[in-house]
Design a protein around this motif. Structure first.
Motif, PDB file in Angstrom:
ATOM      1  N   LEU A   1     -14.103  -6.737  -9.740  1.00  0.00           N
ATOM      2  CA  LEU A   1     -12.847  -6.255  -9.186  1.00  0.00           C
ATOM      3  C   LEU A   1     -11.855  -5.867 -10.275  1.00  0.00           C
ATOM      4  CD1 LEU A   1     -12.711  -8.784  -6.280  1.00  0.00           C
ATOM      5  CD2 LEU A   1     -12.826  -6.317  -6.035  1.00  0.00           C
ATOM      6  N   LEU A   2     -11.810  -6.623 -11.362  1.00  0.00           N
ATOM      7  CA  LEU A   2     -10.907  -6.255 -12.445  1.00  0.00           C
ATOM      8  C   LEU A   2     -11.392  -5.019 -13.191  1.00  0.00           C
ATOM      9  CD1 LEU A   2      -9.851  -9.720 -13.904  1.00  0.00           C
ATOM     10  CD2 LEU A   2      -8.520  -8.166 -12.497  1.00  0.00           C
ATOM     11  N   ARG A   3     -12.678  -4.751 -13.139  1.00  0.00           N
ATOM     12  CA  ARG A   3     -13.200  -3.527 -13.754  1.00  0.00           C
ATOM     13  C   ARG A   3     -12.719  -2.290 -13.016  1.00  0.00           C
ATOM     14  NH1 ARG A   3     -19.402  -5.154 -14.545  1.00  0.00           N
ATOM     15  NH2 ARG A   3     -19.307  -5.932 -16.686  1.00  0.00           N
ATOM     16  N   TYR A   4     -12.738  -2.354 -11.704  1.00  0.00           N
ATOM     17  CA  TYR A   4     -12.549  -1.145 -10.909  1.00  0.00           C
ATOM     18  C   TYR A   4     -11.174  -1.039 -10.257  1.00  0.00           C
ATOM     19  CZ  TYR A   4     -17.543  -0.760 -11.577  1.00  0.00           C
ATOM     20  OH  TYR A   4     -18.794  -0.659 -12.145  1.00  0.00           O
ATOM     21  N   HIS A   5     -10.299  -2.034 -10.474  1.00  0.00           N
ATOM     22  CA  HIS A   5      -8.954  -1.972  -9.907  1.00  0.00           C
ATOM     23  C   HIS A   5      -7.931  -2.433 -10.935  1.00  0.00           C
ATOM     24  CE1 HIS A   5     -11.669  -2.451  -6.443  1.00  0.00           C
ATOM     25  NE2 HIS A   5     -10.823  -1.657  -5.835  1.00  0.00           N
ATOM     26  N   SER A   6      -6.763  -1.820 -10.896  1.00  0.00           N
ATOM     27  CA  SER A   6      -5.665  -2.226 -11.771  1.00  0.00           C
ATOM     28  C   SER A   6      -4.837  -3.313 -11.098  1.00  0.00           C
ATOM     29  CB  SER A   6      -4.756  -1.028 -12.072  1.00  0.00           C
ATOM     30  OG  SER A   6      -5.466  -0.025 -12.750  1.00  0.00           O
ATOM     31  N   ILE A   7      -4.288  -4.224 -11.907  1.00  0.00           N
ATOM     32  CA  ILE A   7      -3.310  -5.180 -11.388  1.00  0.00           C
ATOM     33  C   ILE A   7      -1.943  -4.521 -11.472  1.00  0.00           C
ATOM     34  CG2 ILE A   7      -2.170  -7.384 -11.769  1.00  0.00           C
ATOM     35  CD1 ILE A   7      -4.741  -8.495 -12.811  1.00  0.00           C
ATOM     36  N   LYS A   8      -1.198  -4.585 -10.394  1.00  0.00           N
ATOM     37  CA  LYS A   8       0.128  -3.963 -10.372  1.00  0.00           C
ATOM     38  C   LYS A   8       1.153  -4.978  -9.907  1.00  0.00           C
ATOM     39  CE  LYS A   8      -1.624   0.698  -9.548  1.00  0.00           C
ATOM     40  NZ  LYS A   8      -1.544   1.898  -8.699  1.00  0.00           N
ATOM     41  N   LEU A   9       2.336  -4.892 -10.478  1.00  0.00           N
ATOM     42  CA  LEU A   9       3.434  -5.769 -10.101  1.00  0.00           C
ATOM     43  C   LEU A   9       4.701  -4.932 -10.045  1.00  0.00           C
ATOM     44  CD1 LEU A   9       4.026  -8.815  -9.611  1.00  0.00           C
ATOM     45  CD2 LEU A   9       4.712  -8.940 -11.991  1.00  0.00           C
ATOM     46  N   PRO A  10       5.494  -5.038  -8.989  1.00  0.00           N
ATOM     47  CA  PRO A  10       6.669  -4.170  -8.870  1.00  0.00           C
ATOM     48  C   PRO A  10       7.849  -4.672  -9.700  1.00  0.00           C
ATOM     49  CG  PRO A  10       6.550  -5.616  -6.994  1.00  0.00           C
ATOM     50  CD  PRO A  10       5.328  -5.907  -7.824  1.00  0.00           C
ATOM     51  N   THR A  11       8.665  -3.750 -10.156  1.00  0.00           N
ATOM     52  CA  THR A  11       9.954  -4.126 -10.729  1.00  0.00           C
ATOM     53  C   THR A  11      10.931  -4.361  -9.585  1.00  0.00           C
ATOM     54  OG1 THR A  11      10.767  -1.872 -10.803  1.00  0.00           O
ATOM     55  CG2 THR A  11       9.517  -2.631 -12.715  1.00  0.00           C
ATOM     56  N   PHE A  12      12.111  -4.882  -9.898  1.00  0.00           N
ATOM     57  CA  PHE A  12      13.097  -5.083  -8.841  1.00  0.00           C
ATOM     58  C   PHE A  12      13.644  -3.749  -8.344  1.00  0.00           C
ATOM     59  CE2 PHE A  12      12.720  -9.363 -10.233  1.00  0.00           C
ATOM     60  CZ  PHE A  12      12.867 -10.077  -9.067  1.00  0.00           C
ATOM     61  N   ASP A  13      13.597  -2.727  -9.175  1.00  0.00           N
ATOM     62  CA  ASP A  13      13.950  -1.390  -8.687  1.00  0.00           C
ATOM     63  C   ASP A  13      12.981  -0.962  -7.596  1.00  0.00           C
ATOM     64  OD1 ASP A  13      16.198  -0.927 -10.094  1.00  0.00           O
ATOM     65  OD2 ASP A  13      15.273   0.310 -11.658  1.00  0.00           O
ATOM     66  N   ASP A  14      11.701  -1.313  -7.777  1.00  0.00           N
ATOM     67  CA  ASP A  14      10.682  -0.925  -6.808  1.00  0.00           C
ATOM     68  C   ASP A  14      10.883  -1.630  -5.469  1.00  0.00           C
ATOM     69  OD1 ASP A  14       9.330   0.719  -8.613  1.00  0.00           O
ATOM     70  OD2 ASP A  14       8.157  -0.969  -9.394  1.00  0.00           O
ATOM     71  N   ILE A  15      11.221  -2.921  -5.534  1.00  0.00           N
ATOM     72  CA  ILE A  15      11.140  -3.716  -4.306  1.00  0.00           C
ATOM     73  C   ILE A  15      12.452  -3.879  -3.566  1.00  0.00           C
ATOM     74  CG2 ILE A  15       9.192  -5.028  -5.206  1.00  0.00           C
ATOM     75  CD1 ILE A  15      11.088  -7.355  -5.624  1.00  0.00           C
ATOM     76  N   THR A  16      13.562  -3.753  -4.260  1.00  0.00           N
ATOM     77  CA  THR A  16      14.818  -4.077  -3.588  1.00  0.00           C
ATOM     78  C   THR A  16      15.395  -2.896  -2.833  1.00  0.00           C
ATOM     79  OG1 THR A  16      16.015  -3.590  -5.626  1.00  0.00           O
ATOM     80  CG2 THR A  16      15.473  -5.897  -5.190  1.00  0.00           C
ATOM     81  N   GLU A  17      16.058  -3.230  -1.776  1.00  0.00           N
ATOM     82  CA  GLU A  17      16.892  -2.271  -1.079  1.00  0.00           C
ATOM     83  C   GLU A  17      18.317  -2.800  -1.210  1.00  0.00           C
ATOM     84  OE1 GLU A  17      15.491  -1.758   2.900  1.00  0.00           O
ATOM     85  OE2 GLU A  17      13.410  -1.970   2.261  1.00  0.00           O
ATOM     86  N   GLU A  18      19.281  -1.950  -1.071  1.00  0.00           N
ATOM     87  CA  GLU A  18      20.665  -2.340  -1.357  1.00  0.00           C
ATOM     88  C   GLU A  18      21.086  -3.592  -0.590  1.00  0.00           C
ATOM     89  OE1 GLU A  18      25.135  -0.373  -1.187  1.00  0.00           O
ATOM     90  OE2 GLU A  18      23.344   0.839  -0.870  1.00  0.00           O
ATOM     91  N   LYS A  19      20.681  -3.714   0.659  1.00  0.00           N
ATOM     92  CA  LYS A  19      21.138  -4.837   1.474  1.00  0.00           C
ATOM     93  C   LYS A  19      20.474  -6.155   1.092  1.00  0.00           C
ATOM     94  CE  LYS A  19      17.848  -3.595   5.108  1.00  0.00           C
ATOM     95  NZ  LYS A  19      17.735  -3.079   6.463  1.00  0.00           N
ATOM     96  N   TYR A  20      19.378  -6.086   0.278  1.00  0.00           N
ATOM     97  CA  TYR A  20      18.709  -7.313  -0.118  1.00  0.00           C
ATOM     98  C   TYR A  20      19.135  -7.792  -1.506  1.00  0.00           C
ATOM     99  CZ  TYR A  20      15.530  -6.012   3.624  1.00  0.00           C
ATOM    100  OH  TYR A  20      15.005  -5.660   4.830  1.00  0.00           O
ATOM    101  N   THR A  21      19.893  -6.978  -2.248  1.00  0.00           N
ATOM    102  CA  THR A  21      20.141  -7.252  -3.661  1.00  0.00           C
ATOM    103  C   THR A  21      20.734  -8.637  -3.887  1.00  0.00           C
ATOM    104  OG1 THR A  21      20.494  -4.905  -4.038  1.00  0.00           O
ATOM    105  CG2 THR A  21      21.272  -6.415  -5.736  1.00  0.00           C
ATOM    106  N   THR A  22      21.697  -9.035  -3.078  1.00  0.00           N
ATOM    107  CA  THR A  22      22.366 -10.319  -3.314  1.00  0.00           C
ATOM    108  C   THR A  22      21.448 -11.500  -3.042  1.00  0.00           C
ATOM    109  OG1 THR A  22      23.188 -10.302  -1.043  1.00  0.00           O
ATOM    110  CG2 THR A  22      24.612  -9.355  -2.743  1.00  0.00           C
ATOM    111  N   MET A  23      20.358 -11.292  -2.352  1.00  0.00           N
ATOM    112  CA  MET A  23      19.493 -12.399  -1.991  1.00  0.00           C
ATOM    113  C   MET A  23      18.527 -12.776  -3.105  1.00  0.00           C
ATOM    114  SD  MET A  23      18.649 -11.371   1.932  1.00  0.00           S
ATOM    115  CE  MET A  23      18.106 -13.020   2.337  1.00  0.00           C
TER     116      MET A  23
END
Length: 675
Positions: free
Chosen positions: A117-139
């Motif tokens: 699985l590690l051969r054929y797929h990349s590990i990805k992790l989001p930044t906070f820019d990727d995951i946050t929406e404005e209404k969630y920022t304070t949380m």
């Protein structure tokens, strides 16, 4: 911010590992013989590095629960997963076999699976820019993105896993067509992430039967009466001649292929755009015996910006011929591998599903199949080739004519189906979405539909996308005409559940339409059923019903009891069990049984992500096993890990639903006591 969602890159990590000698293959460099002891050491090193990789990833916030429910990084409340848990679980599920249910087993005990699985797929992790929406920022204040040092640490661990894995499990190229037809080669490839979905072994099958994926496949598979004898004369003559050619004692495959070609030209004639070719090699990767192709004109290609060097044709029918069964390999498997080569050579085909008819002939044995790209694929990784066997025939000139008539009907159906294949594989000129059942275009209204007037009323239906990313999941977002648009764009206004064979429609309706005279102030116990789209000629149907969207932090919705956090259940367990037993009592009163009342099939309404709605409302889903108490049966292939009452294949008892509720309740109460 670090570009966290790119592929990982390298350095060192300050984590302890088990002691080992310096000559281990787990430490790159140095040459040595590869002993049994060293193999065991490398396996242990892979498991050690995997645990530490998870440890590094888990230092990041468990913040996925704060995302919108339709966000790709969302994590339900009961799955308080760290970044590492979330990602590696998803990674393992991506390449897993349909029969492998316990994903966590691979993270702790199967180093070969981790390496693959590690051969054929990349590990990805989001930044906070990727995951946050404005209404969630304070949380999620106080959290940080992965640092450059962390990424180097992650990369080092990944490289250690792959370094040891390359010693233990060397990378091999895909076999050629003829080699793949041999047992050793297909057996090895079909147990890797490179597997073709072709029923070899049984778990490697198309995720959804191809007969519902494209109108051409549906046309071929449906039970259509043959026309008058005069129209069938040509097909009978061809079937009779094939019965002779495929049983002749020939010594050369080209001779047999030439005879077959002469017959197929009679029912699939050549013209300015369609032509047959014989013994065609594809990009020096293997040969196939016969190809029926449609060639695209230069004007057509230029209209879509296609270059002259691009593939100027599409394959309609591909035929592989063997003199005898097992002679120089399996014709069916060689055909599957050839289709795989075609998809690898032209990624554009994966964007449209690449529907193609595939025919293998080994002696008198004929397999008529459909070829399909099981998902859209990406430039880095093509779609998964899927081959479904539609019909297995025996060509002979039997005096009773039974075998011949079956072949006649199959050839006639094929002649009606081939013209429905796409005119080209250019997405802008193609309306099929590859991973959804596209043949369901309308639905028949049920009594719950707001526009219901007559049982024969029919309205348009558009299936949009899977409700979940898992390719095995058979519930889809859909847009049904006549319903209000109640959800966001792209998600439709209802769901469509794809079913093959039986569905407990009576039981669904009995729970949906609770008699208010008998059950005052009772809310419905099942999703509203708006209608159905039946394809009885292929034993398939889509049931159009109410969508039960998940809750958000500030919006009501539904979750399964399986996904509901235990801390929310404990305070209201008595009330919840009383409602569930009321539902079971209603079923018993109607002489019905559901048969599969697991927590996964019971949904509860939430006022927010963390609060159960009041008054409490539960709905039952998934009625494939449900029916009348004296006739409903458990399937033979039910899971052995779930403590179902009764026997596999046996009748569902009148008290079985209550038994399942009691077991669930007891498990929860044990958890309250013992943690």
């Amino acid at each position: 911010m670090a570009l966290a969602n790119s592929a990982i890159s390298s350095s060192s990590v300050g984590l302890k590992r088990p002691c080992s000698d310096s000559s281990s293959a787990f430490t790159p460099g140095g040459t040595r013989s590869y002993s049994k002891h060293q193999k065991q050491e490398d396996r242990g090193g892979i498991l050690w590095a995997t645990q530490n990789l998870m440890s590094v990833l888990s230092t990041y916030s468990k913040h996925f629960i704060f995302l919108g429910n339709d966000h790709p990084w969302f994590c339900p409340p009961n799955m308080m997963l760290s970044a590492g848990d979330h990602l590696l679980t998803a990674l393992l599920r991506t390449g897993d076999s349909p029969d492998n249910k316990v994903i966590s087993n691979y993270t702790c005990s199967d180093p070969s699976r981790i390496v693959e699985l590690l051969r054929y797929h990349s590990i990805k992790l989001p930044t906070f820019d990727d995951i946050t929406e404005e209404k969630y920022t304070t949380m999620i204040l106080g959290q940080k993105d992965p640092s450059a040092d962390d990424w180097r640490n992650i990369e080092l661990l990944r490289n250690k896993i792959l370094s040891a894995g390359n010693h233990l499990y060397p990378v091999t190229d895909k076999p050629s067509l003829s080699v793949f037809g041999k047992h050793a080669a297909w057996h090895k490839m079909q147990n890797s992430p490179l597997a073709i979905l072709c029923h070899r072994p049984a778990a490697n099958r198309p995720h959804i039967p191809l007969k519902v994926m494209h109108s051409a496949f549906y046309e071929f598979c449906k039970d259509t009466p043959c026309p008058a004898d005069k129209e069938m004369e040509a097909f009978r003559r061809v079937a009779y001649n094939l019965g002779g050619h495929l049983t002749e004692p020939l010594t050369a495959e080209p001779d047999r292929a030439d005879r077959i070609l002469q017959e197929f030209r009679k029912i699939f004639p050549e013209d300015m755009t369609k032509k047959w070719s014989i013994e065609k090699k594809y990009e020096n990767k293997g040969r196939v015996d016969l190809l029926y192709r449609k060639y695209l004109s230069s004007e057509y290609r230029s209209r879509f910006g296609e270059k002259e060097k691009d593939q100027p044709y599409i394959d309609l029918i591909i035929i592989e011929v063997k003199l005898e069964e097992g002679e120089n390999g399996d014709a069916f498997l060689q055909l599957c591998r050839y289709f795989d080569v075609i998809l690898e050579g032209n990624r554009r085909l994966c964007e449209t599903g690449a529907p193609t008819f595939l025919i293998s002939m080994s002696g008198p044995n004929i397999k008529l199949c459909g070829g399909w790209a099981d998902n859209p694929g990406t430039p880095e990784q093509p779609g998964v080739p899927a081959v479904d066997v539609f019909n297995s025939l025996f060509a002979c000139q039997d005096r009773a004519g039974d075998h011949a008539e079956k072949l006649v009907k199959a050839l006639y159906s094929l002649s009606k189906a081939v013209p429905l294949l796409p005119s080209c594989h250019i997405p802008r000129d193609f309306t099929i979405t590859p991973d959804i059942p596209s043949i369901f275009k309308n639905y028949q209204l049920s009594k719950a539909h707001p526009l219901f007037r007559d049982a024969e009323d029919v309205l348009p239906l558009q299936i949009l996308a899977r409700l979940q990313a898992d390719l095995r999941y058979s519930v889809f977002h859909a847009h049904a005409a006549g319903l209000e648009d109640q959800v966001q764009e792209g998600k439709g206004n209802c769901v469509a559940k794809l079913v093959f064979g039986y569905y407990g429609l009576e039981v669904h309706q009995a729970l949906e339409e609770v008699d208010q005279a008998l059950e005052p102030s009772t809310l419905s116990f099942a999703p509203k059923l708006y209608g159905q789209s039946l394809k009885t000629d292929i034993n398939a149907a889509v049931y159009v019903m109410e969508r039960l969207p998940p809750p958000k932090w500030n919006m009501e919705g539904w979750v399964t009891l399986h996904d509901l956090k235990a801390d929310l259940v404990f305070p209201v367990l008595d009330e919840l069990v009383a409602i569930l037993k009321k539902i079971v009592g209603h079923l018993e009163k109607c002489k019905f049984a559901h048969g599969d009342l697991r927590p996964n099939n019971m949904m509860i309404k939430m006022s927010t992500t963390y609060e159960i709605a009041q008054p409490m409302h539960v709905k039952i889903i998934n009625f494939e096993w449900a029916g009348r108490i004296d006739s409903a049966r458990y399937p033979l292939n039910r899971s052995t890990s779930i403590r179902y009452p009764g026997e596999a294949g046996g009748l569902i008892g009148s008290t079985d639903d209550c038994t399942m509720i009691n077991k669930w309740e007891q498990d929860l109460r044990n958890a309250m006591v013992f943690g």
